[in-house]
Design a protein around this motif. Structure first.
Motif, PDB file in Angstrom:
ATOM      1  N   GLN A   1      -8.384   9.376  -3.121  1.00 35.87           N
ATOM      2  CA  GLN A   1      -8.991   9.652  -2.298  1.00 35.87           C
ATOM      3  C   GLN A   1      -9.217   9.169  -0.857  1.00 35.87           C
ATOM      4  N   LEU A   2      -9.210   9.483  -0.330  1.00 38.30           N
ATOM      5  CA  LEU A   2      -9.141   8.698   1.377  1.00 38.30           C
ATOM      6  C   LEU A   2     -11.204   7.964   1.518  1.00 38.30           C
ATOM      7  N   TRP A   3     -11.650   8.774   1.058  1.00 43.77           N
ATOM      8  CA  TRP A   3     -13.707   8.057   0.944  1.00 43.77           C
ATOM      9  C   TRP A   3     -13.683   7.944  -0.026  1.00 43.77           C
TER      10      TRP A   3
ATOM     11  N   ARG B   1       0.565  -1.258   0.037  1.00 42.58           N
ATOM     12  CA  ARG B   1       0.026   0.348  -0.283  1.00 42.58           C
ATOM     13  C   ARG B   1       0.547   1.454  -0.160  1.00 42.58           C
ATOM     14  N   ALA B   2       1.949   1.025   0.783  1.00 42.12           N
ATOM     15  CA  ALA B   2       2.710   2.600   0.822  1.00 42.12           C
ATOM     16  C   ALA B   2       3.048   2.690  -0.430  1.00 42.12           C
ATOM     17  N   ALA B   3       4.196   1.827  -1.309  1.00 43.96           N
ATOM     18  CA  ALA B   3       4.357   1.648  -2.410  1.00 43.96           C
ATOM     19  C   ALA B   3       3.694   2.175  -3.481  1.00 43.96           C
ATOM     20  N   ASP B   4       1.689   1.826  -3.263  1.00 45.00           N
ATOM     21  CA  ASP B   4       0.839   2.513  -4.476  1.00 45.00           C
ATOM     22  C   ASP B   4       1.272   3.852  -4.507  1.00 45.00           C
ATOM     23  N   ALA B   5       1.048   4.076  -2.897  1.00 46.32           N
ATOM     24  CA  ALA B   5       0.882   5.780  -2.561  1.00 46.32           C
ATOM     25  C   ALA B   5       1.877   6.376  -2.922  1.00 46.32           C
ATOM     26  N   ILE B   6       3.462   6.133  -2.987  1.00 40.75           N
ATOM     27  CA  ILE B   6       4.056   6.456  -3.193  1.00 40.75           C
ATOM     28  C   ILE B   6       4.036   6.581  -4.506  1.00 40.75           C
ATOM     29  N   GLY B   7       4.098   7.518  -5.993  1.00 40.58           N
ATOM     30  CA  GLY B   7       4.156   8.052  -7.514  1.00 40.58           C
ATOM     31  C   GLY B   7       5.880   6.969  -7.800  1.00 40.58           C
TER      32      GLY B   7
END
Length: 154
Positions: A29-31, A14-20
């Protein structure tokens, strides 16, 4: 593989996905709103349902109090048992009210009709039969017109 190890991998992915690729945090989006499978109940139906739930819960509390008063041999047990019986009748009436209100709402305001596959198939068959009957009628009228034209020419 242990559950904690899987959680660690999920967190890392998830962290790798969030950082481009640029190293900046992705603007996801969070929600995220997901469409609901069922539509909301109509207001009168919801009101009747809330009323029924409140009445049913009061009835259950009253019945439990009647049982406890009966076990302690209190003088309040008898009036509470009588009122619990009456309250059960009222709770049944409230649940029936929800059902009737829902039926009335559906009849007055219409319902989205989703015919079953069998109904759809029957409708298709009827359409095909009507089309063939119309085509046969048109062919018969053409034949009559041709024969009438030939007779008038002769």
């Amino acid at each position: 593989m242990d559950t904690d190890e899987r959680r660690g991998e999920a967190t890392a992915s998830r962290a790798a996905d969030a950082i481009g690729a640029t190293g900046a945090v992705d603007g996801r989006q969070l929600w995220v709103e997901e469409p609901v499978g069922r539509r909301r109940m109509a207001d009168p139906v919801r009101t009747a349902a809330v009323r029924a739930v409140i009445i049913a819960s009061v009835t259950l509390v009253q019945a439990m109090a009647a049982v406890l008063f009966t076990l302690t041999a209190s003088w309040l047990a008898f009036p509470l048992v009588l009122s619990s019986v009456a309250s059960t009748v009222v709770a049944t009436w409230a649940v029936l009210d929800v059902w009737v209100t829902r039926q009335v709402w559906n009849q007055r305001h219409g319902v989205v009709s989703e015919p079953s596959s069998t109904a759809r198939g029957l409708r298709r068959e009827r359409r095909r039969a009507r089309r063939t009957a119309r085509a046969a009628g048109r062919a018969a009228s053409r034949i009559r017109r041709r024969s009438a034209n030939r007779l008038s020419e002769a």
